[in-house]
Design a protein around this motif. Sequence first.
Motif, short mmCIF file in Angstrom:
data_model
loop_
_atom_site.label_atom_id
_atom_site.label_comp_id
_atom_site.label_asym_id
_atom_site.label_seq_id
_atom_site.Cartn_x
_atom_site.Cartn_y
_atom_site.Cartn_z
N GLU A 1 -11.36 -11.58 0.36
CA GLU A 1 -10.66 -10.82 1.36
C GLU A 1 -10.77 -9.42 0.91
OE1 GLU A 1 -9.24 -11.07 4.80
OE2 GLU A 1 -9.25 -12.85 3.73
N GLY A 2 -10.86 -8.64 2.23
CA GLY A 2 -10.95 -7.08 2.06
C GLY A 2 -9.91 -6.43 2.73
N VAL A 3 -9.25 -5.48 2.13
CA VAL A 3 -8.19 -4.75 2.80
C VAL A 3 -8.66 -3.40 3.21
CG1 VAL A 3 -5.89 -3.77 2.78
CG2 VAL A 3 -6.60 -5.91 1.73
N ASP A 4 -8.74 -3.03 4.61
CA ASP A 4 -9.10 -1.84 5.02
C ASP A 4 -8.10 -0.56 4.98
OD1 ASP A 4 -10.56 0.13 6.40
OD2 ASP A 4 -10.90 -0.71 8.31
N LEU A 5 -8.34 0.27 4.10
CA LEU A 5 -7.42 1.55 4.10
C LEU A 5 -7.80 2.80 4.97
CD1 LEU A 5 -7.43 1.99 -0.06
CD2 LEU A 5 -5.90 0.59 1.54
N SER A 6 -8.59 2.70 5.89
CA SER A 6 -8.79 3.60 6.96
C SER A 6 -7.76 3.81 8.12
CB SER A 6 -10.12 3.22 7.76
OG SER A 6 -10.00 2.00 8.36
N HIS A 7 -6.87 2.60 7.95
CA HIS A 7 -5.84 2.72 8.92
C HIS A 7 -4.67 3.61 8.36
CE1 HIS A 7 -7.02 -0.94 11.14
NE2 HIS A 7 -7.14 -1.53 10.01
N TYR A 8 -4.74 3.87 7.26
CA TYR A 8 -3.59 4.90 6.54
C TYR A 8 -4.20 6.26 6.27
CZ TYR A 8 -2.34 0.05 5.77
OH TYR A 8 -2.23 -1.35 6.05
N LEU A 9 -5.26 6.72 6.79
CA LEU A 9 -5.84 7.85 6.55
C LEU A 9 -5.99 8.74 8.10
CD1 LEU A 9 -8.95 7.16 4.43
CD2 LEU A 9 -6.76 8.26 3.67
N GLY A 10 -5.45 9.84 8.00
CA GLY A 10 -5.78 10.55 9.12
C GLY A 10 -5.73 12.26 8.85
N LYS A 11 -5.24 12.81 9.95
CA LYS A 11 -5.31 14.44 9.81
C LYS A 11 -4.07 14.64 8.79
CE LYS A 11 -5.21 18.76 12.17
NZ LYS A 11 -4.95 19.44 13.52
N VAL B 1 -8.58 6.07 -4.89
CA VAL B 1 -8.70 7.48 -4.30
C VAL B 1 -9.97 7.22 -3.14
CG1 VAL B 1 -9.16 9.72 -4.41
CG2 VAL B 1 -7.86 8.29 -6.26
N VAL B 2 -9.70 7.29 -2.07
CA VAL B 2 -10.57 7.60 -0.99
C VAL B 2 -11.22 8.85 -0.73
CG1 VAL B 2 -11.15 6.77 1.49
CG2 VAL B 2 -9.66 5.44 0.33
N THR B 3 -12.28 9.48 -1.02
CA THR B 3 -12.84 10.57 -0.98
C THR B 3 -14.47 10.58 -1.01
OG1 THR B 3 -12.89 12.87 -2.12
CG2 THR B 3 -12.49 10.82 -3.61
N ILE C 1 0.88 -1.10 0.25
CA ILE C 1 -0.02 -0.15 0.05
C ILE C 1 0.87 1.21 -0.03
CG2 ILE C 1 -1.82 1.31 1.25
CD1 ILE C 1 -2.14 -1.59 2.53
N ALA C 2 1.02 1.88 -1.16
CA ALA C 2 1.84 3.26 -1.22
C ALA C 2 0.83 4.41 -1.23
CB ALA C 2 2.62 2.97 -2.57
N ARG C 3 0.79 4.90 -0.21
CA ARG C 3 0.07 6.37 0.16
C ARG C 3 0.79 7.35 -0.50
NH1 ARG C 3 -0.93 10.64 3.13
NH2 ARG C 3 0.80 9.76 4.56
N VAL C 4 0.46 8.08 -1.52
CA VAL C 4 0.97 9.29 -2.33
C VAL C 4 1.13 10.44 -1.33
CG1 VAL C 4 0.84 10.62 -4.44
CG2 VAL C 4 0.14 8.30 -4.62
N LEU C 5 2.23 10.81 -1.24
CA LEU C 5 2.17 11.92 -0.44
C LEU C 5 1.51 13.26 -1.13
CD1 LEU C 5 6.17 11.61 0.60
CD2 LEU C 5 4.07 10.86 1.83
N PRO C 6 1.14 14.22 -0.26
CA PRO C 6 0.13 15.19 -0.77
C PRO C 6 1.02 16.08 -1.79
CG PRO C 6 -0.31 15.01 1.60
CD PRO C 6 0.92 14.04 1.32
#
Length: 687
Positions: free
Chosen positions: A544-554, A631-633, A490-495
Amino acid sequence: MDVIRWLLRLPVLALRGLASLLRGLWRVFVWLFSVLFGQVSWSAPGWLRSTGAMATTFGRAVHRRPARSGGIAAFVLLLGLGVWQGALWWKNRPHPPQPVAITLRADSPAATRYDADPIEVASLTIHFSGSVAPLDKVGKAPGDGVALQPALAGSWLWSNDRTLTFTPAVDWPVGQHYDVVIDRAHALTAQAYVPNVTAGFDSAPFKANVASSEFYQDPQDASAKKAVFQVHFSHPIDGVDFEKHLALTQATPKGAVARKFVVSYDRRKINAYVHSEPLAVPKDDSAVALTIDRGVRAFVGGSALADPVNASVAVPGLYSLSVSGMDVVLADNARLEPEQILTFTLSQAVGEKEAAKAVQAWLLPVYNPDSKESERTAPYDWSGDANLSEKVLKSAQKLDLDPVAGERDYNEQISFKYQADPGRYVYLRVAKGLESFGGYRLGAMWQNSVRVPDYPQMLRFMADGALLSLGGDKRVAVVARNMPGMQMEIARVLPDQIQHLVSFNRSGTFAKPELGALSPDQISERFEQKLSFKADDPTKPHYEGVDLSHYLGKDKRGVFLLTLTGYDPSKDVPAETTKPEVSTASDAGSADESAGDEAGNAESGADTEGEGEGDTGAVDETSFKDSRLVVVTDLGTVLKKSLDGSLDIFVQSIQSGAPVADASVQILGKNGQVLVTQTSSADGRTH
């Protein structure tokens, strides 16, 4: 004076000496001739005696006046030398430059296109090697200076200064020879030097060819069989004359037999369709031959067909049915479960019921019953054995075949479902006498042994979309089958790296970007999850489901580059939890080393479904790979460009569909700098 006289007499003296020498030589020749051949008498003709008298008179005149005769001879000699030198000078004198000769060429017009609507009659084009048209005539008619022989109604036009075209008002006659005659004074410019102002060409001759031929069997009436030929003509055909020159024959054991036929034509009689009389099924393969004799003419006349036209159609015999191919496949059903399918390809359509009666299958034993116990160290390979003994068949297990319904009552491909363990061998038979639609039969029993393929592995993202609603559970669904486990990066793109994700994705899509030489590790922070699956039924899919909410925050954006690969827990320490494992600094080196490989694999963008299917050997789980941008939005945008070049961006909620007010909209440059920042209005619009 004596010297001058001697000089003047010198030619005479020389002539006298030469005459004396010739007389002496003649006497010697006469003596030798008389010695060898004897005496020969000869009397001179009258004209020769007259010449001799003239020579004698001339000799006497020279003898009487030698000085005068010498002067005349010298004058004649000097005159001859003068004429010779004058001729040389005239030949080698400087010549003025000659104008370049311009040639012309008439291209025969192409055949008329009768299949066009309206009919297209080709134009005649005359090409000159240089500029010949008067400037005031370019783009206009040349006048009366150009003519066709024989005459044909139409119009002439100078297309340019060296191209003359003729557009006929009527169709060209068939195979007619024409001459183009040009008047230099009226049609060509005065500066053009055209030695030859005529050119010849021929209009298109009459031709015929067989465009297609087939053996036709009515799909509703099996007894309606015939040979069908399509004959194409260059000009509209005279049907009566054509059918007089047409013949159909069928080869039989007793020789060629004439067959009756019916001919139909299209609207313009450019195509003729020749249908033979109904044909019976011959015992052996046969053929129907079509012959068009030379001499056929077009409806408008002209030259006749120069060469005969021949074509033939194969007529299948009674035992022409054959099995042209067989395949063992695994097809996924609606539940993503693989089903074992046997598919037979036949040369002709066969009914489902007839095929079910004729096809039989046996599951062969693991070991050859004819082998010794000591030799049974590995399963026997039955793939090369087609003719099996009865002993082997008695030890084999009869398989139930479930026919797969086809689209029609009769099909060239027939399929059956079966159940057998992967790796085992199945022996197949198609019984002799299987009858197809139309009465054709299988002449000999067909048999073969095939290996049951292993169940295919599958690992991929379930959905094709690339958006997850921020108001939902933020889980990405994965489906796996016959896999020991999976690994997801899981590569979260930096803003501040979003602009690179857009700039480098030139050949990919939104859901599957291809970043080229840019590695995801250069624009993101990377996490990893490993999951192992239970070793259960290899035909059942695992979800199987992978939860991406662990990688979201402020202050964290939900733009993820996901990479899914196979994972074998036996080769690694299996993960005991589904919580994210954050790569540490010690992993950075290995991550950088594998960045190029990951980028290359992501660049391929290949789905994993179907990879490894039909592979009978061991499968490397890491070869299964799928990638996705997610994209989670909850913000959806619609962009519209106005005629003045300005942009209107509308922001709305994905969950509710309502406009979103006070949303911050930024436009970034390729370097990441913010170019424009605006806040959406109450209707979700920014400009």
